[in-house]
Design a protein around this motif. Structure first.
Motif, mmCIF file in Angstrom:
data_model
loop_
_atom_site.group_PDB
_atom_site.id
_atom_site.type_symbol
_atom_site.label_atom_id
_atom_site.label_comp_id
_atom_site.label_asym_id
_atom_site.label_seq_id
_atom_site.Cartn_x
_atom_site.Cartn_y
_atom_site.Cartn_z
ATOM 1 N N ASP A 1 -8.566 3.969 3.614
ATOM 2 C CA ASP A 1 -9.798 3.330 3.151
ATOM 3 C C ASP A 1 -9.507 1.992 2.480
ATOM 4 N N THR A 2 -8.544 1.990 1.567
ATOM 5 C CA THR A 2 -8.303 0.765 0.802
ATOM 6 C C THR A 2 -7.689 -0.328 1.670
ATOM 7 N N LYS B 1 -18.957 0.876 -3.300
ATOM 8 C CA LYS B 1 -17.783 0.127 -2.842
ATOM 9 C C LYS B 1 -16.518 0.968 -2.951
ATOM 10 N N SER B 2 -15.570 0.652 -2.088
ATOM 11 C CA SER B 2 -14.282 1.331 -2.204
ATOM 12 C C SER B 2 -13.448 0.622 -3.265
ATOM 13 N N LEU B 3 -12.511 1.357 -3.821
ATOM 14 C CA LEU B 3 -11.682 0.789 -4.878
ATOM 15 C C LEU B 3 -10.900 -0.419 -4.373
ATOM 16 N N GLY B 4 -10.453 -0.343 -3.133
ATOM 17 C CA GLY B 4 -9.735 -1.460 -2.544
ATOM 18 C C GLY B 4 -10.591 -2.707 -2.509
ATOM 19 N N PHE B 5 -11.839 -2.521 -2.179
ATOM 20 C CA PHE B 5 -12.749 -3.659 -2.117
ATOM 21 C C PHE B 5 -12.938 -4.295 -3.490
ATOM 22 N N ILE B 6 -13.160 -3.446 -4.464
ATOM 23 C CA ILE B 6 -13.338 -3.963 -5.825
ATOM 24 C C ILE B 6 -12.108 -4.735 -6.269
ATOM 25 N N ALA B 7 -10.952 -4.185 -5.955
ATOM 26 C CA ALA B 7 -9.706 -4.807 -6.402
ATOM 27 C C ALA B 7 -9.494 -6.168 -5.744
ATOM 28 N N ILE B 8 -9.703 -6.226 -4.445
ATOM 29 C CA ILE B 8 -9.416 -7.487 -3.749
ATOM 30 C C ILE B 8 -10.439 -8.554 -4.144
ATOM 31 N N ASN C 1 -5.587 1.370 -8.322
ATOM 32 C CA ASN C 1 -5.361 2.818 -8.385
ATOM 33 C C ASN C 1 -4.219 3.229 -9.315
ATOM 34 N N ARG C 2 -3.454 2.263 -9.756
ATOM 35 C CA ARG C 2 -2.384 2.584 -10.702
ATOM 36 C C ARG C 2 -2.332 1.485 -11.732
ATOM 37 N N SER D 1 0.843 -1.190 0.000
ATOM 38 C CA SER D 1 0.000 0.000 0.000
ATOM 39 C C SER D 1 0.878 1.240 0.000
ATOM 40 N N GLY D 2 0.277 2.357 -0.263
ATOM 41 C CA GLY D 2 0.962 3.619 0.011
ATOM 42 C C GLY D 2 0.817 3.930 1.490
#
Lengths: 329, 329
Positions: free
Chosen positions: A76-77, A291-298, A143-144, A66-67
């Motif tokens: 959040d993520t 949804k948060s972007l982190g959630f979508i990604a995982i 995110n990237r 993570s950053g």
DNA sequence: CTCTGAAATGGTTACGTATTCATTTTCTTA
DNA sequence: TAAGAAAATGAATACGTAACCATTTCAGAG
């Protein structure tokens, strides 16, 4: 350390049976189960995760790069990712990447035989992409994205930059400045592109607008802010490439005694949780979806792990969240 | 997967030598090192962490059980802990504990043969304390302690509650309320104790003051806040047991159109990074030392791991950080 | 009873590394 | 050049589990 062998001996069965009691009890006679469970209890036996990993070639570990958490986006993520992963019975190895420590993080990550990797530390042209791909395990960037255009979940960054800028323009502001991050990062590059597009569509020459590309730590943002204050024509609105930058700009404005949005309009991108706090109330652009972007990604990463998907290339659409840091000029 | 055996065969040496090249190269002839390194390179060999852990009985993993990141205290501590641990060459397994998921977290944690555990999820009387102690590995609690009074790093919570309350009283407020968390957690219990002590020392009967003990999620805080608004005599100052609660109270005040500190004084405890943001500018009580509590705790944990210390019992002193959410009545 | 197939259990091995001990090679010195 | 010490290497093993295959036990049908 008490092992399954000790339990076996104590219970008068084979190690194999002990293993079966724990993993496939339906193959064991109830009476035997009882014996073994009693032995486990009395010896205080706890199975060794490491040994299991070795033989099964599954670690149950997901690596998260993570950053840093002083960026509320990663708060959040990281929350979403860690909680999701744990709920699925996996563990999370977490790293907070900065410019300095990424090399050592990657070294460590490559040695850890994680079952998958989720990361937000990738540059647009980054050799680590190929090293990770060579590992042969599922991975996803959030995110990237990388030049190769595979394995990512992002928001529509160009559109986000466009919407933010357009909002500012629509409020009547014409003296605008942009403050973003290094263009080796796709996110910053694309959001800035959206900024330029919006200017162009409004008949404004982008070249006349002051822009700042800074590292995203507090000191560098402060330096950029000071440059803004010394511009020949002070802008009435500051477009920040991320909420993290915007919120820090907010901080700097207040520190100097400026009022937002009276003296400066400030707008961000990401719609982080913190931006909703009524002390901040940051106007921003973020995911349309709840949804948060982190959630979508995982979620997507697990799809890949379960072979339901092969390669993720997902760009989520965005919308404006008007709050109190912007107003009509 | 390519193993050290494959490398050995490819390089024409024994697996032992490959292992030596990586771990004790000073015992290997330079020419041999060269051969082996070339093989490693060409075969793209990456040592298997898991296998190493099994034989060395060291995983290089520190387990961190933090509270949720929507509490900014845990943002600060998690950052400090993860970065410190990684800098020391270890990895971090992180969990965000809530009321619901702690059982499953503990299950997972006990199976993971971590080298040490750092946690902030302990209740004052908690059976997990003994289970962890039985693991025989170093562990430390931060911000909370157990009845057994071992292995903890905390701030002086009684004093913190006292200072916060005393500050409010010294500003002339007499209609005060306290909003804290469940008393099964030492932190809340002791901060409340400081609150009562301060009232007593100022000649005020603590029993006349409204107090609220709530869970620390947003919904429950909101419920408590609504109760505060319905008190027969509206308080002029709200003492929150943590900055997290205070900042949420701030949010609720603004949401309702109240002004802080005009309508309500608000004070917290912890001095989290976020409280320093000029949009928040929360008056609070925190560590005298510059270091974050998480940093102090993880430093101590490593001392224990290196056998420099046996048992940590550390209470750090605190001071007031006056900012803009409190003022003379 | 006996036979047959299913259920239950056990013996052995593999996972990939570090370590221990034994052996071979190299170097030093008389 | 030989002897002895030191350096370099290798063979075998342990770590604790799951998995594979083999064997024993048991239940039910004839």
């Amino acid at each position: 350390m008490v092992s399954s062998k000790d339990v076996a001996k104590y219970a008068g069965v084979s190690q194999t049976t002990v293993s079966r009691v724990l993993n496939t009890p339906e193959l064991v006679k109830p009476k035997t189960i009882e014996k073994v469970m009693k032995a486990i209890e009395e010896l205080n036996y706890i199975p060794n995760d490491i040994a299991r990993s070795l033989v099964q070639k599954k670690t149950g570990i997901i690596t998260l790069i993570s950053g840093p958490l002083h960026n509320p986006f990663f708060v959040d993520t990281t929350t979403a990712i860690v909680n999701y992963v744990n709920a699925r019975g996996y563990k999370v190895n977490v790293y907070f990447g900065t410019e300095d420590n990424l090399d050592s993080i990657y070294n460590s990550v490559l040695e850890t035989k994680a079952d998958a990797i989720i990361l937000s530390s990738m540059l647009y042209k980054d050799d680590i992409f190929f090293k990770i791909e060579k590992l042969g395990i599922p991975f996803i960037m959030y995110n990237r994205k990388h030049q190769e255009n595979r394995h990512f979940v992002e928001i529509d960054n160009v559109e986000a930059g466009y919407i933010a800028t357009n909002h500012i323009l629509s409020l009547g502001h014409r003296d605008i400045c942009w403050i973003g991050g290094p263009h080796e990062i796709s996110t910053f590059y694309e959001r800035y592109k959206g900024f330029k597009n919006a200017l162009k569509d409004n008949g404004i020459d982008a070249k006349t607008m002051p822009v700042f590309f800074t590292n995203t730590n507090k000191d560098d943002i402060k330096r950029a802010f000071e440059e803004i204050l010394e511009l020949p024509k002070k802008p009435t609105a500051i477009c920040a490439a991320t909420d993290a930058i915007a919120i820090e700009i907010l901080n700097l404005c207040l520190e100097r005694g400026f009022h937002v949005p009276k003296d400066f309009n400030v707008i961000g991108i990401d719609n982080v949780e913190l931006s909703k706090h009524h002390s901040i109330a940051l106007t921003t652009v973020g995911l349309e979806s709840e949804k948060s972007l982190g959630f979508i990604a995982i979620e997507k990463l697990f799809e890949v792990m379960e072979k339901k998907s092969a390669c993720i290339q997902q760009t989520e659409s965005v919308k404006l969240f008007p709050r109190n840091t912007t107003c009509k000029k």
